[in-house]
Design a protein around this motif. Structure first.
Motif, PDB file in Angstrom:
ATOM      1  N   LEU A 445       0.836  -1.216   0.000  1.00 17.29           N
ATOM      2  CA  LEU A 445       0.000   0.000   0.000  1.00 17.29           C
ATOM      3  C   LEU A 445       0.858   1.247   0.000  1.00 17.29           C
ATOM      4  CD1 LEU A 445      -2.826   1.229   0.175  1.00 17.29           C
ATOM      5  CD2 LEU A 445      -2.656   1.101   2.679  1.00 17.29           C
ATOM      6  N   ALA A 446       1.999   1.227   0.646  1.00 15.01           N
ATOM      7  CA  ALA A 446       2.869   2.396   0.706  1.00 15.01           C
ATOM      8  C   ALA A 446       3.377   2.772  -0.679  1.00 15.01           C
ATOM      9  CB  ALA A 446       4.046   2.130   1.643  1.00 15.01           C
ATOM     10  N   VAL A 447       3.386   1.785  -1.622  1.00 10.94           N
ATOM     11  CA  VAL A 447       3.825   2.084  -2.992  1.00 10.94           C
ATOM     12  C   VAL A 447       2.617   2.458  -3.861  1.00 10.94           C
ATOM     13  CG1 VAL A 447       4.932   1.122  -5.035  1.00 10.94           C
ATOM     14  CG2 VAL A 447       5.806   0.540  -2.766  1.00 10.94           C
ATOM     15  N   ARG A 448       1.511   1.686  -3.721  1.00 11.48           N
ATOM     16  CA  ARG A 448       0.349   1.940  -4.580  1.00 11.48           C
ATOM     17  C   ARG A 448      -0.337   3.272  -4.253  1.00 11.48           C
ATOM     18  NH1 ARG A 448      -3.481  -1.082  -3.418  1.00 11.48           N
ATOM     19  NH2 ARG A 448      -2.615  -2.450  -1.783  1.00 11.48           N
ATOM     20  N   ASP A 449      -0.398   3.689  -2.987  1.00  9.97           N
ATOM     21  CA  ASP A 449      -1.089   4.932  -2.608  1.00  9.97           C
ATOM     22  C   ASP A 449      -0.435   6.170  -3.216  1.00  9.97           C
ATOM     23  OD1 ASP A 449      -3.149   6.334  -0.974  1.00  9.97           O
ATOM     24  OD2 ASP A 449      -1.376   7.145   0.045  1.00  9.97           O
ATOM     25  N   PRO A 450       0.902   6.341  -3.173  1.00  7.73           N
ATOM     26  CA  PRO A 450       1.495   7.521  -3.839  1.00  7.73           C
ATOM     27  C   PRO A 450       1.227   7.538  -5.337  1.00  7.73           C
ATOM     28  CG  PRO A 450       3.034   6.585  -2.288  1.00  7.73           C
ATOM     29  CD  PRO A 450       1.895   5.605  -2.374  1.00  7.73           C
ATOM     30  N   LEU A 451       1.265   6.338  -5.981  1.00  2.00           N
ATOM     31  CA  LEU A 451       0.980   6.323  -7.417  1.00  2.00           C
ATOM     32  C   LEU A 451      -0.448   6.786  -7.710  1.00  2.00           C
ATOM     33  CD1 LEU A 451       2.718   3.007  -8.545  1.00  2.00           C
ATOM     34  CD2 LEU A 451       3.380   5.341  -9.139  1.00  2.00           C
ATOM     35  N   GLN A 452      -1.410   6.345  -6.893  1.00  2.00           N
ATOM     36  CA  GLN A 452      -2.798   6.771  -7.087  1.00  2.00           C
ATOM     37  C   GLN A 452      -2.948   8.281  -6.859  1.00  2.00           C
ATOM     38  OE1 GLN A 452      -5.000   4.302  -4.404  1.00  2.00           O
ATOM     39  NE2 GLN A 452      -4.857   2.465  -5.726  1.00  2.00           N
ATOM     40  N   ARG A 453      -2.231   8.802  -5.879  1.00  2.00           N
ATOM     41  CA  ARG A 453      -2.290  10.253  -5.643  1.00  2.00           C
ATOM     42  C   ARG A 453      -1.724  11.024  -6.829  1.00  2.00           C
ATOM     43  NH1 ARG A 453      -0.752  11.550   0.688  1.00  2.00           N
ATOM     44  NH2 ARG A 453      -2.354  10.241   1.653  1.00  2.00           N
ATOM     45  N   ILE A 454      -0.629  10.470  -7.398  1.00  2.00           N
ATOM     46  CA  ILE A 454      -0.025  11.128  -8.572  1.00  2.00           C
ATOM     47  C   ILE A 454      -1.038  11.152  -9.723  1.00  2.00           C
ATOM     48  CG2 ILE A 454       1.749  10.885 -10.352  1.00  2.00           C
ATOM     49  CD1 ILE A 454       3.615   9.813  -8.141  1.00  2.00           C
ATOM     50  N   GLU A 455      -1.727  10.055  -9.962  1.00  2.00           N
ATOM     51  CA  GLU A 455      -2.700   9.990 -11.047  1.00  2.00           C
ATOM     52  C   GLU A 455      -3.873  10.947 -10.805  1.00  2.00           C
ATOM     53  OE1 GLU A 455      -3.806   5.940 -11.335  1.00  2.00           O
ATOM     54  OE2 GLU A 455      -2.165   5.444 -12.715  1.00  2.00           O
ATOM     55  N   ARG A 456      -4.376  10.986  -9.550  1.00  2.00           N
ATOM     56  CA  ARG A 456      -5.506  11.891  -9.256  1.00  2.00           C
ATOM     57  C   ARG A 456      -5.092  13.364  -9.396  1.00  2.00           C
ATOM     58  NH1 ARG A 456      -6.507   8.166  -5.024  1.00  2.00           N
ATOM     59  NH2 ARG A 456      -5.554   9.609  -3.515  1.00  2.00           N
ATOM     60  N   ALA A 457      -3.874  13.664  -8.941  1.00  2.00           N
ATOM     61  CA  ALA A 457      -3.407  15.047  -9.057  1.00  2.00           C
ATOM     62  C   ALA A 457      -3.263  15.449 -10.517  1.00  2.00           C
ATOM     63  CB  ALA A 457      -2.079  15.204  -8.315  1.00  2.00           C
ATOM     64  N   ALA A 458      -2.760  14.512 -11.341  1.00  2.00           N
ATOM     65  CA  ALA A 458      -2.607  14.808 -12.765  1.00  2.00           C
ATOM     66  C   ALA A 458      -3.975  15.028 -13.421  1.00  2.00           C
ATOM     67  CB  ALA A 458      -1.850  13.682 -13.454  1.00  2.00           C
ATOM     68  N   GLU A 459      -4.943  14.163 -13.050  1.00  2.59           N
ATOM     69  CA  GLU A 459      -6.286  14.333 -13.616  1.00  2.59           C
ATOM     70  C   GLU A 459      -6.900  15.667 -13.170  1.00  2.59           C
ATOM     71  OE1 GLU A 459      -8.505  10.960 -12.415  1.00  2.59           O
ATOM     72  OE2 GLU A 459      -7.457   9.565 -13.766  1.00  2.59           O
ATOM     73  N   ARG A 460      -6.699  15.989 -11.875  1.00  4.67           N
ATOM     74  CA  ARG A 460      -7.268  17.265 -11.376  1.00  4.67           C
ATOM     75  C   ARG A 460      -6.617  18.447 -12.074  1.00  4.67           C
ATOM     76  NH1 ARG A 460      -6.705  20.786  -6.847  1.00  4.67           N
ATOM     77  NH2 ARG A 460      -8.738  21.554  -6.160  1.00  4.67           N
ATOM     78  N   MET A 461      -5.293  18.352 -12.260  1.00  3.39           N
ATOM     79  CA  MET A 461      -4.591  19.417 -12.958  1.00  3.39           C
ATOM     80  C   MET A 461      -5.103  19.562 -14.385  1.00  3.39           C
ATOM     81  SD  MET A 461      -2.372  21.726 -12.547  1.00  3.39           S
ATOM     82  CE  MET A 461      -1.308  22.851 -13.471  1.00  3.39           C
ATOM     83  N   ALA A 462      -5.349  18.472 -15.088  1.00  2.44           N
ATOM     84  CA  ALA A 462      -5.881  18.523 -16.447  1.00  2.44           C
ATOM     85  C   ALA A 462      -7.283  19.142 -16.449  1.00  2.44           C
ATOM     86  CB  ALA A 462      -5.914  17.128 -17.045  1.00  2.44           C
ATOM     87  N   GLY A 463      -8.078  18.804 -15.424  1.00  7.95           N
ATOM     88  CA  GLY A 463      -9.415  19.401 -15.329  1.00  7.95           C
ATOM     89  C   GLY A 463      -9.367  20.894 -15.106  1.00  7.95           C
ATOM     90  N   LEU A 464      -8.424  21.335 -14.223  1.00 11.11           N
ATOM     91  CA  LEU A 464      -8.285  22.780 -13.985  1.00 11.11           C
ATOM     92  C   LEU A 464      -7.891  23.514 -15.259  1.00 11.11           C
ATOM     93  CD1 LEU A 464      -6.526  22.825 -10.480  1.00 11.11           C
ATOM     94  CD2 LEU A 464      -8.863  23.553 -11.013  1.00 11.11           C
ATOM     95  N   ILE A 465      -6.979  22.915 -16.024  1.00  8.17           N
ATOM     96  CA  ILE A 465      -6.560  23.543 -17.285  1.00  8.17           C
ATOM     97  C   ILE A 465      -7.747  23.661 -18.231  1.00  8.17           C
ATOM     98  CG2 ILE A 465      -5.129  23.233 -19.328  1.00  8.17           C
ATOM     99  CD1 ILE A 465      -3.022  21.937 -17.478  1.00  8.17           C
ATOM    100  N   ASP A 466      -8.567  22.601 -18.335  1.00  9.60           N
ATOM    101  CA  ASP A 466      -9.748  22.648 -19.204  1.00  9.60           C
ATOM    102  C   ASP A 466     -10.728  23.732 -18.742  1.00  9.60           C
ATOM    103  OD1 ASP A 466      -8.768  20.640 -20.784  1.00  9.60           O
ATOM    104  OD2 ASP A 466      -9.825  19.039 -19.690  1.00  9.60           O
ATOM    105  N   HIS A 467     -10.921  23.844 -17.411  1.00  9.76           N
ATOM    106  CA  HIS A 467     -11.822  24.872 -16.879  1.00  9.76           C
ATOM    107  C   HIS A 467     -11.306  26.275 -17.178  1.00  9.76           C
ATOM    108  CE1 HIS A 467     -14.609  22.153 -15.082  1.00  9.76           C
ATOM    109  NE2 HIS A 467     -13.773  21.696 -14.122  1.00  9.76           N
ATOM    110  N   LEU A 468     -10.000  26.469 -17.019  1.00  9.35           N
ATOM    111  CA  LEU A 468      -9.420  27.787 -17.325  1.00  9.35           C
ATOM    112  C   LEU A 468      -9.646  28.148 -18.793  1.00  9.35           C
ATOM    113  CD1 LEU A 468      -6.076  27.705 -15.305  1.00  9.35           C
ATOM    114  CD2 LEU A 468      -8.062  29.180 -14.885  1.00  9.35           C
ATOM    115  N   LEU A 469      -9.467  27.175 -19.686  1.00 11.18           N
ATOM    116  CA  LEU A 469      -9.719  27.431 -21.106  1.00 11.18           C
ATOM    117  C   LEU A 469     -11.193  27.772 -21.331  1.00 11.18           C
ATOM    118  CD1 LEU A 469      -7.574  24.685 -22.862  1.00 11.18           C
ATOM    119  CD2 LEU A 469      -7.233  27.154 -22.963  1.00 11.18           C
ATOM    120  N   GLU A 470     -12.067  27.063 -20.633  1.00 13.23           N
ATOM    121  CA  GLU A 470     -13.496  27.335 -20.769  1.00 13.23           C
ATOM    122  C   GLU A 470     -13.837  28.739 -20.293  1.00 13.23           C
ATOM    123  OE1 GLU A 470     -17.422  26.903 -21.720  1.00 13.23           O
ATOM    124  OE2 GLU A 470     -15.727  25.629 -22.257  1.00 13.23           O
TER     125      GLU A 470
END
Length: 639
Positions: A445-470
């Motif tokens: 879990l100590a390895v899988r949890d940071p990877l999941q956080r990285i993926e969620r942060a990347a998705e959130r960052m992509a969403g913020l960029i899309d919202h800013l463009l909108e």
């Protein structure tokens, strides 16, 4: 006594009539009585003629009548002597009287024959009767004409809201005719009154001064004019003008005054209104110029003087060509002709020349000046200096071009930044996915949890960029605003979201009474979709739940709303949630840009958005659009 007179009255040698044998005394007395009777008749007739001539000095041929009277009197005296000689035999006197009577008869006969042609020319009694009848008929015609003229005068006085009066100096009484009685609000009758009765009808505020004027004018016995207010019996106050002139008899002696009283209330009100309008025209900041049909200036206000530099006395009477450049004169004559044909010309932009020779850009409106018969007698132009406006428009166009360029550059920048920002995110997400696949689901879990956080942060960052463009593209309207039925759009949205909402156990209801809206349908769908999505995320904590879309109209706006029945938004946060990246709490999905996008879209439609509490609990988000269609320049299009 002269001897010849004594001889006339001497009776020596003559015997009285009674001493002569005439037979029966009956015949003597018959002779005497007849003579005295003839004498009485011959005496009475000339006496009547004398009385008539004394009392009627205008009788024609008076000397002839006096001679005729003397003739009759002398003839009568001879008959008197015929009776007298029976007692006093004055035959010489009798002969003298007969001689005088004969002379008078000859003189009368001579005068009669001399006057006979004139007497024959005298009309007969039938002719006189015919002339009298003709004169009577002429008088009747004249009286009818006088009555007709009197009626015409009364009609003219009534049409002119005037009344007639007269004043007699001998009786000191004033005649108030029916027309004047009507003007005073009294029964339409002829009445006689005193000056005090007249003065009592004057407005108390002006009565004292008016009474002095009336006393002065009537005492002066000359033509006069006065103006004051009267009070009618019902309390209404009316302005009147009183005019009077002298009345004289055949000898030229002034016997009184007569005149009219005219109701000038409407004229006075019109004069006040004209003065008010003239003051407005004089003080108006725009140039207001009146022209006659030939283009000659007849009126010139202060605004025109300030704009062109000409004083009123310099320009009035001159042709307006002094202000019109040569290249614009044909254009001006066309506008003048159109205005004289009772057309409103303008507003239009043209050029005029000032006194200093400068060319002035102006905005012009020309309208006809018409008289009471609706005939154009001139043209009125309103001219405004638009130099500053044109400068501002040029600056605005330059700013718009610069803004459009900056907007285009910003969009290019945001697109580039978005691409450059998303590229590392794609790499991060890609390698995070490779690592996750490599370590597998059995990794600690100590390895899988940071990877999941990285993926969620990347998705959130992509969403913020899309919202800013909108957000950056909100100012652009994909379609021009149009008038359409909001209910049809809401039904379309309901159909598209039905599966998603059914899985979430949420019912979307559309009210039947949905108004017609003037808006960009694409943007309106985005706003309703954002609001329904927001309501589903934050307003439906208990399932099953319901969301309602409806609308209503006010005097100035068309309103739509999206209503949920969840926990609601506290009043202190109802404005904050419309700000970018603002949410009530950090938990839950969303980036806090949905309501901010909705408000900016409403601003692009010249509308507004706000939140109210649902009466039974929950949140209602309102969208209000202007009821009048927007002008193209009022809609933000990013240009």
């Amino acid at each position: 006594m002269p001897e010849w007179i004594r001889l006339i009255f001497d009776t020596t040698g003559f015997t009285p009539g009674w001493d002569r044998p005439f037979g029966s005394s009956f015949y003597v007395w018959l002779h005497i009585i007849a003579a005295l009777t003839i004498w009485a008749a011959f005496t009475a007739v000339p006496l009547g003629i004398a009385v008539y001539l004394v009392r009627r000095p205008d009788t024609p041929f008076p000397r002839s009548l006096w001679l005729f009277a003397a003739f009759l009197l002398l003839c009568g005296s001879t008959h008197l002597m015929n009776a007298v000689v029976y007692w006093w035999p004055a035959f010489r006197l009798s002969a003298l009287l007969r001689l005088l009577a004969a002379a008078a008869s000859l003189a009368t006969m001579a005068v009669l024959f001399a006057r006979l042609p004139q007497l024959l020319r005298f009309p007969s009694l039938a002719s006189l009767n015919a002339q009298l009848l003709h004169a009577s008929e002429a008088r009747a015609v004249l009286e009818r004409k006088l009555v007709e003229r009197s009626k015409l005068l009364q009609a003219a006085l009534a049409a002119g809201q005037a009344g007639a009066w007269s004043y007699d100096f001998s009786s000191r009484r004033l005649n108030r005719y029916p027309s004047l009685s009507k003007l005073f609000g009294l029964p339409e009758t002829h009445a006689t009154e005193t000056l005090n009765d007249w003065i009592a009808r004057i407005d108390p505020e002006e009565r004292e001064a008016a009474a002095e004027l009336i006393a002065r004018d009537f005492h002066a016995a000359k033509a006069f004019t006065a103006r004051y207010r009267i009070v009618q019996p019902d309390g209404e106050r009316r302005w009147v003008t009183v005019r009077g002139d002298v009345v004289a008899d055949a000898a030229g002696t002034v016997t009184g005054l007569a005149g009219i009283v005219a109701d000038v209330t409407a004229d006075r009100a019109a004069a006040i209104e004209c003065a008010r309008l003239a003051a407005i025209v004089r003080s108006a900041p725009d140039a207001i110029i009146a022209l006659n049909p030939n283009g000659v200036v007849t009126e010139w206000n202060r605004g025109a003087q300030a704009l062109y530099g000409y004083a009123e006395e310099e320009i009035v009477g001159s042709h307006v060509d002094r202000l019109v450049p040569k290249l614009r004169r044909d254009e001006f004559r066309h506008h003048l002709t159109a205005a004289l044909e009772k057309c409103i010309v303008g507003p239009l932009e043209t050029v005029r020349r000032g006194r200093d020779g400068r060319m002035l850009p102006i905005e012009l409106v020309a309208a006809p000046i018409v008289d009471a018969d609706d005939v154009a007698i001139g043209v009125l132009t309103i001219e405004r200096d638009i130099s500053q406006r044109q400068d501002s428009e040029r600056e605005l166009r330059a700013m718009n071009r610069a803004l459009a360029q900056r907007s285009e550059e910003m969009e290019q920048f945001l697109t580039t930044v978005s691409h450059d920002l998303k590229s590392p995110l794609v790499t991060i997400r890609g390698f995070a996915g490779v690592v996750a696949d490599e370590i597998g689901p059995t990794a600690p879990l100590a390895v899988r949890d940071p990877l999941q956080r990285i993926e969620r942060a990347a998705e959130r960052m992509a969403g913020l960029i899309d919202h800013l463009l909108e957000v950056s593209r909100i100012g652009r309207t994909p379609n021009r605003p149009a008038l359409f039925e909001s209910k049809a759009l809401a039904r379309e949205l309901q159909a598209d979201l039905s599966d998603e909402l059914a899985r979430a156990q949420i019912t979307l209801e559309i009210e039947d009474a949905m108004p017609t809206v003037f808006a960009d349908p694409t943007r309106l769908r985005q706003m309703l979709e954002n609001l329904v999505s927001n309501a589903a995320k934050y307003g439906c904590p208990k399932l099953p739940a319901k969301i309602v879309v409806g609308g209503e109209e006010t005097d100035a706006e068309v309103c739509l709303y999206v209503r949920d029945f969840g926990p609601g938004v506290p009043e202190q946060f109802r404005e904050k949630v419309f700000q970018l990246f603002q949410r009530l709490g950090h938990a839950g999905p969303g980036a806090g840009v949905g309501l901010a996008i909705v408000r900016r879209m409403m601003q692009a439609h010249n509308g507004r958005a706000w939140i109210e509490a649902t009466p039974t609990g929950g949140t209602t988000v309102w969208l209000a659009f202007p009821k009048e269609p927007l002008e193209p320049d009022d809609v933000l299009d990013g240009q």
